[in-house]
Design a protein around this motif. Structure first.
Motif, PDB file in Angstrom:
ATOM      1  N   GLY A  59      13.051  47.728  75.712  1.00  0.00           N
ATOM      2  CA  GLY A  59      13.361  49.228  76.645  1.00  0.00           C
ATOM      3  C   GLY A  59      14.133  50.128  75.453  1.00  0.00           C
ATOM      4  O   GLY A  59      14.000  51.300  75.930  1.00  0.00           O
ATOM      5  N   ARG A  60      14.444  50.020  74.212  1.00  0.00           N
ATOM      6  CA  ARG A  60      15.036  50.929  73.540  1.00  0.00           C
ATOM      7  C   ARG A  60      13.838  51.519  72.794  1.00  0.00           C
ATOM      8  O   ARG A  60      13.019  50.781  72.133  1.00  0.00           O
ATOM      9  CB  ARG A  60      15.999  50.298  72.619  1.00  0.00           C
ATOM     10  CG  ARG A  60      16.548  51.386  71.640  1.00  0.00           C
ATOM     11  CD  ARG A  60      17.736  50.491  70.810  1.00  0.00           C
ATOM     12  NE  ARG A  60      17.279  49.537  69.648  1.00  0.00           N
ATOM     13  CZ  ARG A  60      18.141  48.360  69.472  1.00  0.00           C
ATOM     14  NH1 ARG A  60      18.973  48.217  70.010  1.00  0.00           N
ATOM     15  NH2 ARG A  60      17.481  47.816  68.343  1.00  0.00           N
ATOM     16  N   PRO A  61      13.963  52.734  72.329  1.00  0.00           N
ATOM     17  CA  PRO A  61      13.236  53.561  71.583  1.00  0.00           C
ATOM     18  C   PRO A  61      13.152  53.013  70.113  1.00  0.00           C
ATOM     19  O   PRO A  61      14.272  52.406  69.815  1.00  0.00           O
ATOM     20  CB  PRO A  61      13.383  55.146  71.288  1.00  0.00           C
ATOM     21  CG  PRO A  61      14.218  55.129  72.773  1.00  0.00           C
ATOM     22  CD  PRO A  61      14.987  54.061  72.996  1.00  0.00           C
ATOM     23  N   VAL A  62      12.040  53.001  69.327  1.00  0.00           N
ATOM     24  CA  VAL A  62      11.982  52.380  68.082  1.00  0.00           C
ATOM     25  C   VAL A  62      12.778  53.260  67.097  1.00  0.00           C
ATOM     26  O   VAL A  62      12.839  54.511  67.446  1.00  0.00           O
ATOM     27  CB  VAL A  62      10.468  52.510  67.813  1.00  0.00           C
ATOM     28  CG1 VAL A  62      10.465  51.942  66.206  1.00  0.00           C
ATOM     29  CG2 VAL A  62       9.562  51.171  68.312  1.00  0.00           C
ATOM     30  N   ALA A  63      13.564  52.572  66.186  1.00  0.00           N
ATOM     31  CA  ALA A  63      14.285  53.305  65.293  1.00  0.00           C
ATOM     32  C   ALA A  63      15.268  54.292  65.899  1.00  0.00           C
ATOM     33  O   ALA A  63      15.556  55.351  65.441  1.00  0.00           O
ATOM     34  CB  ALA A  63      13.410  54.231  64.373  1.00  0.00           C
ATOM     35  N   SER A  64      15.875  53.694  66.800  1.00  0.00           N
ATOM     36  CA  SER A  64      16.923  54.637  67.604  1.00  0.00           C
ATOM     37  C   SER A  64      18.421  54.161  67.699  1.00  0.00           C
ATOM     38  O   SER A  64      19.318  54.876  68.115  1.00  0.00           O
ATOM     39  CB  SER A  64      16.524  54.856  68.813  1.00  0.00           C
ATOM     40  OG  SER A  64      16.611  53.533  69.738  1.00  0.00           O
ATOM     41  N   VAL A  65      18.890  53.237  67.040  1.00  0.00           N
ATOM     42  CA  VAL A  65      20.004  52.563  66.691  1.00  0.00           C
ATOM     43  C   VAL A  65      21.012  53.788  65.993  1.00  0.00           C
ATOM     44  O   VAL A  65      20.870  53.852  64.833  1.00  0.00           O
ATOM     45  CB  VAL A  65      20.253  51.235  66.046  1.00  0.00           C
ATOM     46  CG1 VAL A  65      21.678  50.983  65.944  1.00  0.00           C
ATOM     47  CG2 VAL A  65      19.613  50.312  67.210  1.00  0.00           C
ATOM     48  N   GLU A  66      22.223  54.086  66.697  1.00  0.00           N
ATOM     49  CA  GLU A  66      22.984  55.158  65.881  1.00  0.00           C
ATOM     50  C   GLU A  66      23.486  54.260  64.830  1.00  0.00           C
ATOM     51  O   GLU A  66      23.883  53.412  64.722  1.00  0.00           O
ATOM     52  CB  GLU A  66      24.177  55.629  66.972  1.00  0.00           C
ATOM     53  CG  GLU A  66      23.535  56.049  68.038  1.00  0.00           C
ATOM     54  CD  GLU A  66      24.072  57.809  68.314  1.00  0.00           C
ATOM     55  OE1 GLU A  66      24.786  57.950  67.329  1.00  0.00           O
ATOM     56  OE2 GLU A  66      23.566  58.298  69.115  1.00  0.00           O
ATOM     57  N   ASP A  67      23.822  55.501  63.756  1.00  0.00           N
ATOM     58  CA  ASP A  67      24.387  54.643  62.414  1.00  0.00           C
ATOM     59  C   ASP A  67      23.724  53.584  61.719  1.00  0.00           C
ATOM     60  O   ASP A  67      24.273  52.927  61.071  1.00  0.00           O
ATOM     61  CB  ASP A  67      26.079  54.237  62.946  1.00  0.00           C
ATOM     62  CG  ASP A  67      26.947  55.155  63.572  1.00  0.00           C
ATOM     63  OD1 ASP A  67      26.509  56.476  63.022  1.00  0.00           O
ATOM     64  OD2 ASP A  67      27.637  54.997  64.522  1.00  0.00           O
TER      65      ASP A  67
END
Length: 129
Positions: A59-67
């Protein structure tokens, strides 16, 4: 002729449908064991390692993890608003380098559909395991 056309359509669609169908039948406990192949680079905790955290990936956008510093290939793959749903993740886990040419991820992929289904089941809710 009509029957042949339906058969051809089913053959063409079946690879895309196989992984999502199995994902619903995955065993999260078995998926935890499969995750060991990922654990050298990823966690299911909100901590990045060599690879980004996989906590909440579905459910998370691809390449969206902060840091986390994603490769240009992964950032390009993310364009258009792709989201890691079970189908996309299942396809990616078969062969990350084939799906995202130029990715920095060195993992070759999971060849067994049941391993993919189990891993996805585990990633859906790892703390419960």
């Amino acid at each position: 002729m009509r029957t042949a056309g339906i058969g051809l359509a089913l053959c063409l669609l079946s690879p895309a449908l196989a992984v999502p169908a199995l994902a619903e039948e995955g065993d999260a406990v078995a998926g935890k064991a499969v995750f060991r192949k990922c654990a050298a680079c990823h966690t299911t905790e909100p901590v990045n390692r060599v690879g980004p955290t996989l906590a909440g990936i579905i459910g998370r956008p691809v390449a969206s993890v902060e840091d986390f510093s994603y490769s240009k290939a992964m950032l390009g793959f993310a364009e258009g608003g792709k989201v890691w749903d079970e189908a996309l993740l299942g396809e990616y886990l078969l062969s990350p380098k084939a799906m995202v040419k130029g990715t920095a991820m060195s993992f070759v992929g999971l060849k067994k559909p049941q391993d993919i289904a189990n891993l996805i089941a585990y990633l859906r809710d790892p703390p419960a395991q």
